[in-house]
Scaffold this motif. Structure first.
Motif, PDB file in Angstrom:
ATOM      1  N   ASN A   1       0.798  -1.218   0.000  1.00 62.64           N
ATOM      2  CA  ASN A   1       0.000   0.000   0.000  1.00 62.64           C
ATOM      3  C   ASN A   1       0.834   1.275   0.000  1.00 62.64           C
ATOM      4  O   ASN A   1       0.285   2.372  -0.186  1.00 62.64           O
ATOM      5  CB  ASN A   1      -0.935   0.019   1.212  1.00 62.64           C
TER       6      ASN A   1
ATOM      7  N   PRO B   1       2.773   1.837  -4.725  1.00 66.38           N
ATOM      8  CA  PRO B   1       2.276   3.061  -5.383  1.00 66.38           C
ATOM      9  C   PRO B   1       3.329   4.164  -5.502  1.00 66.38           C
ATOM     10  O   PRO B   1       3.315   4.931  -6.469  1.00 66.38           O
ATOM     11  CB  PRO B   1       1.099   3.505  -4.505  1.00 66.38           C
TER      12      PRO B   1
ATOM     13  N   ASN C   1       1.159  -3.742 -11.638  1.00 63.58           N
ATOM     14  CA  ASN C   1       0.934  -3.610 -10.198  1.00 63.58           C
ATOM     15  C   ASN C   1       1.083  -4.953  -9.501  1.00 63.58           C
ATOM     16  O   ASN C   1       1.692  -5.052  -8.430  1.00 63.58           O
ATOM     17  CB  ASN C   1      -0.456  -3.023  -9.938  1.00 63.58           C
TER      18      ASN C   1
END
Length: 333
Positions: free
Chosen positions: A187, A191, A268
């Motif tokens: 998390n 990113p 991702n």
């Protein structure tokens, strides 16, 4: 000649009879996932896509979930044969009397920890002294922070704890309003990497706070009724994770094939995969997949009962079993 004809006729009859016998039916199992498909499920996707479950005479249905507590409760009520759920959530459900046990710890290391920018000067726990650490109020990380600090010889007064919403963490880091945050690398680090910003990570697990995360959960009566089925599932799943680590890109392709509606992009998932693999194999190459030993369980239980409000009325052995692990360990590549 007569003997040869009889021999051929007998052989033909045996072949005919063999062809008329149907293949043995595969054992059906449904596994309730903790959440929607992501890198935490790569090993299951590989075991499904490559026929590893089939090779173990299993017909497996992987069902996306709505949280670990829900998965554990569905197992407890007999609505699914297996759950993939967070260890803490599972033990909380079991502590209320649910007849469930953990049969393998897939994420042997939880992803909870400390994240920071690469240029922050933070490399080890003691580098947090004099720094600002953001923690979300009510998060699962909050009660673990004091345990983490004590385990590393740091007084709570030596670190400034900043209460902040998790949605603000990345902005607080990049604007240098805090030096570190307590979340998961998936998390925070992933990113940030997408923005071209390098960040580091320290797991609690590797720094004095051993807490396993996602584990396989089953009902005790179903385990006793069909022990071999569950052993085969655990072994096949471990093999799926082993193959996923050998070929991460192929593993991501398998996940996207089985769960095409996932919101995660291939890039991702590939970025997140390395953190999932680190959770499966905190001991590195040669670590046994799915196996948390009794000594580590005792340490985890101490943390859970002292910092995570788990009641200590039962011994930790009431919550897990090592009886369904492969006879020969499946190890991390």
């Amino acid at each position: 000649m007569q003997f040869k004809l009889r021999h051929v006729a007998a052989g033909a009859m045996l072949a005919l009879l063999a062809g008329s016998i149907p293949a043995l039916a595969q054992d059906k199992l449904q596994m309730q996932m903790n959440w929607t498909a992501d890198s935490a499920h790569l090993g299951f996707a590989v075991a499904q896509a490559r026929g590893i479950y089939k090779d173990h005479d299993l017909e497996v249905t992987l069902t996306e979930g709505r949280g670990s507590a829900v998965a554990a409760q569905l197992v407890a009520t007999g609505q699914t044969e297996l759950g993939y759920a967070d260890t803490g959530a599972t033990l909380n459900v079991a502590a209320q009397g649910a007849p469930i046990r953990i049969i393998a710890t897939i994420w042997k290391s939880g992803q909870f920890g400390i994240q920071y920018l690469a240029d922050s000067g933070i490399r080890e726990p003691k580098d947090l002294i004099g720094k600002k650490l953001a923690v979300s109020p009510g998060s699962a990380m909050l009660p673990l922070i004091p345990v983490f600090l004590r385990a590393n010889g740091i007084e709570e007064s030596q670190v400034e704890i900043v209460s902040a919403a998790e949605s603000a963490f990345i902005g607080l880091l990049t604007s240098k309003q805090v030096d570190a945050v307590s979340q998961t690398p998936e998390n925070i680090v992933v990113p940030l990497a997408a923005q071209g910003i390098e960040a580091g990570n320290m797991y609690f697990y590797n720094n004095g706070v051993p807490i396993a995360s996602l584990a396989l959960v089953a009902r005790e009566d179903k385990l006793q009724a069909n022990p071999d089925v569950y052993r085969r599932f655990v072994e096949a799943t471990a093999l799926g994770w082993q193959e996923a680590m050998k070929e991460p890109e192929a593993a991501v392709d398998a996940l996207l094939e089985i769960f095409p509606e996932t919101a995660h992009s291939k890039e991702n998932l590939l970025q997140s995969a390395k953190f999932s693999f680190a959770s499966v194999c905190p001991g590195g190459s040669g670590d046994a997949i799915g196996v948390t030993d009794a000594e580590t369980w005792e340490k985890m239980y101490s943390v859970m009962t002292s910092a995570m409000n788990l009641p200590s009325t039962k011994p930790v052995t009431d919550y897990y079993t090592l009886d369904y692990l492969p006879g020969t360990s499946v190890t991390c590549p």
